[in-house]
Design an enzyme around this catalytic site. Structure first.
Site, mmCIF file in Angstrom:
data_model
loop_
_atom_site.group_PDB
_atom_site.id
_atom_site.type_symbol
_atom_site.label_atom_id
_atom_site.label_comp_id
_atom_site.label_asym_id
_atom_site.label_seq_id
_atom_site.Cartn_x
_atom_site.Cartn_y
_atom_site.Cartn_z
ATOM 1 N N HIS A 75 0.920 -1.271 0.042
ATOM 2 C CA HIS A 75 -0.040 -0.052 -0.003
ATOM 3 C C HIS A 75 0.888 1.170 0.030
ATOM 4 O O HIS A 75 0.373 2.363 -0.698
ATOM 5 C CB HIS A 75 -1.043 -0.017 1.315
ATOM 6 C CG HIS A 75 -1.802 -1.318 1.160
ATOM 7 N ND1 HIS A 75 -2.469 -1.643 2.406
ATOM 8 C CD2 HIS A 75 -2.219 -2.032 0.092
ATOM 9 C CE1 HIS A 75 -3.172 -2.637 2.018
ATOM 10 N NE2 HIS A 75 -2.898 -2.901 0.693
ATOM 11 N N HIS A 231 -9.644 -1.741 -4.517
ATOM 12 C CA HIS A 231 -8.539 -2.190 -3.689
ATOM 13 C C HIS A 231 -7.628 -3.077 -4.292
ATOM 14 O O HIS A 231 -6.395 -3.059 -4.107
ATOM 15 C CB HIS A 231 -8.936 -2.749 -2.401
ATOM 16 C CG HIS A 231 -7.786 -2.922 -1.317
ATOM 17 N ND1 HIS A 231 -7.080 -2.018 -0.810
ATOM 18 C CD2 HIS A 231 -6.914 -4.051 -1.132
ATOM 19 C CE1 HIS A 231 -6.082 -2.302 -0.039
ATOM 20 N NE2 HIS A 231 -5.727 -3.626 -0.365
ATOM 21 N N HIS A 258 -1.427 -11.104 -4.996
ATOM 22 C CA HIS A 258 -0.208 -10.808 -5.097
ATOM 23 C C HIS A 258 0.783 -11.799 -5.672
ATOM 24 O O HIS A 258 1.422 -11.356 -6.477
ATOM 25 C CB HIS A 258 0.546 -10.542 -3.398
ATOM 26 C CG HIS A 258 -0.191 -9.648 -2.840
ATOM 27 N ND1 HIS A 258 -0.194 -8.023 -3.177
ATOM 28 C CD2 HIS A 258 -1.008 -9.354 -1.819
ATOM 29 C CE1 HIS A 258 -1.022 -7.298 -2.389
ATOM 30 N NE2 HIS A 258 -1.481 -8.433 -1.450
HETATM 31 ZN ZN LIG Z 1 -4.036 -4.748 -0.238
#
Ligand SMILES: [Zn+2]
Length: 278
Positions: A75, A231, A258
């Site tokens: 982030h 997000h 990810h």
């Molecule tokens: Zn995240």
């Protein structure tokens, strides 16, 4: 498109719990000279925010080297990439970047408050020479050569409060600060309970994530009707920041996370990218 490199005018300080470990961390982000890149500093050791330093991708992106590990870098890196901050030292005391409110907005606000300055050297984007994709099961990430960058994600959850969502962020025309940075980490009520039982997500109380499906529906009012998929795009931008240059490509992540984002980034470096010299 070439642009001048940027850094901060002054240090920015962030403190708080980590999402996964829950321990308290202090992150001080410092200006850095041109061509320095983004570097994590842990116990006086510098760790470049680069793909070959990724040591874990379970629920967050973890960078490390030997004994040193720093979790949940995505982030703050998304905030840096979103504001075009190319040169930074991210000095961390703790094993995880503070989760703040689960989004990139507190980092963006801290950076803007410290001030963003242009440097004299330019940065060339990374361009794709060919279409590429990576897939696993029903998850997929595709990258296509494109004149203008676009980062998009599509998700589908059977939960009626989420369902099917798609969002596309175009850095050249969309406002990162208002359309992407505020989107928070999300989780489902049952999943959060299971994580708490396993001792994970200890920092993840209802103030630093959007929890979906609890007694009141949402743990707090969503910031966008499609906050979860926004997000996902934010995570994608944060993970692609490990390429160290702006990526001039169209990237679509379908049900990805990810691990797959980073697998695509590795493939981009290995097979398909060149730095555009102008
Ligand atoms: Zn995240």
């Amino acid at each position: 498109m070439n642009r001048l490199q940027r850094t901060l005018a002054a240090p920015a300080l962030f403190r708080g719990a980590g999402l996964h470990g829950g321990g308290s961390s202090i992150l001080t982000v410092l200006p850095a000279p041109e061509d320095h890149g983004r570097v994590l500093r842990v116990d006086g050791r510098d760790l470049p925010c680069r793909l070959d330093r990724v040591v874990g991708t379970e629920r967050c992106t973890i960078l490390g080297d030997g004994e040193v590990r720093v979790a949940t870098v995505e982030h703050v890196l998304a905030a840096a990439a979103g504001l075009g901050l190319d040169n930074l030292v991210l000095e961390i005391q703790g094993e995880e970047v503070p989760v703040m409110d689960g989004s990139a907005l507190p980092f963006v606000q801290g950076f803007l408050q410290a001030g963003v300055v242009e440097q004299s050297a330019s940065i060339q984007p990374l361009c794709l020479g060919q279409p590429l994709f990576v897939a696993q099961g029903d998850a997929l990430v595709v990258a296509l050569p494109a004149e203008n960058a676009a980062f998009e994600a599509a998700i589908h959850f059977t939960h009626p409060l989420v369902g099917a969502q798609h969002f596309c962020f175009r850095p050249e025309q969309d406002e990162f600060v208002s359309s992407l940075a505020p989107a928070r980490t999300f989780g489902f009520w049952e999943e959060v309970q299971a994580l708490l039982e396993r001792g994970l997500a200890r920092g993840g109380d209802f103030s630093n994530a959007l929890v979906i499906g609890g007694p009141g529906g949402f743990s707090s009012p969503p910031r966008f009707p499609d906050e979860p998929v926004r997000h996902k795009v934010l995570d994608l931008v944060g993970d692609l920041a490990l390429l160290e240059r702006p990526l001039q490509a169209r990237v679509l992540a379908v049900r990805a996370g990810h691990r797959l984002h980073l697998e695509l980034a590795r493939k981009i470096l290995k097979e398909g990218a060149h730095v555009r010299m102008v």
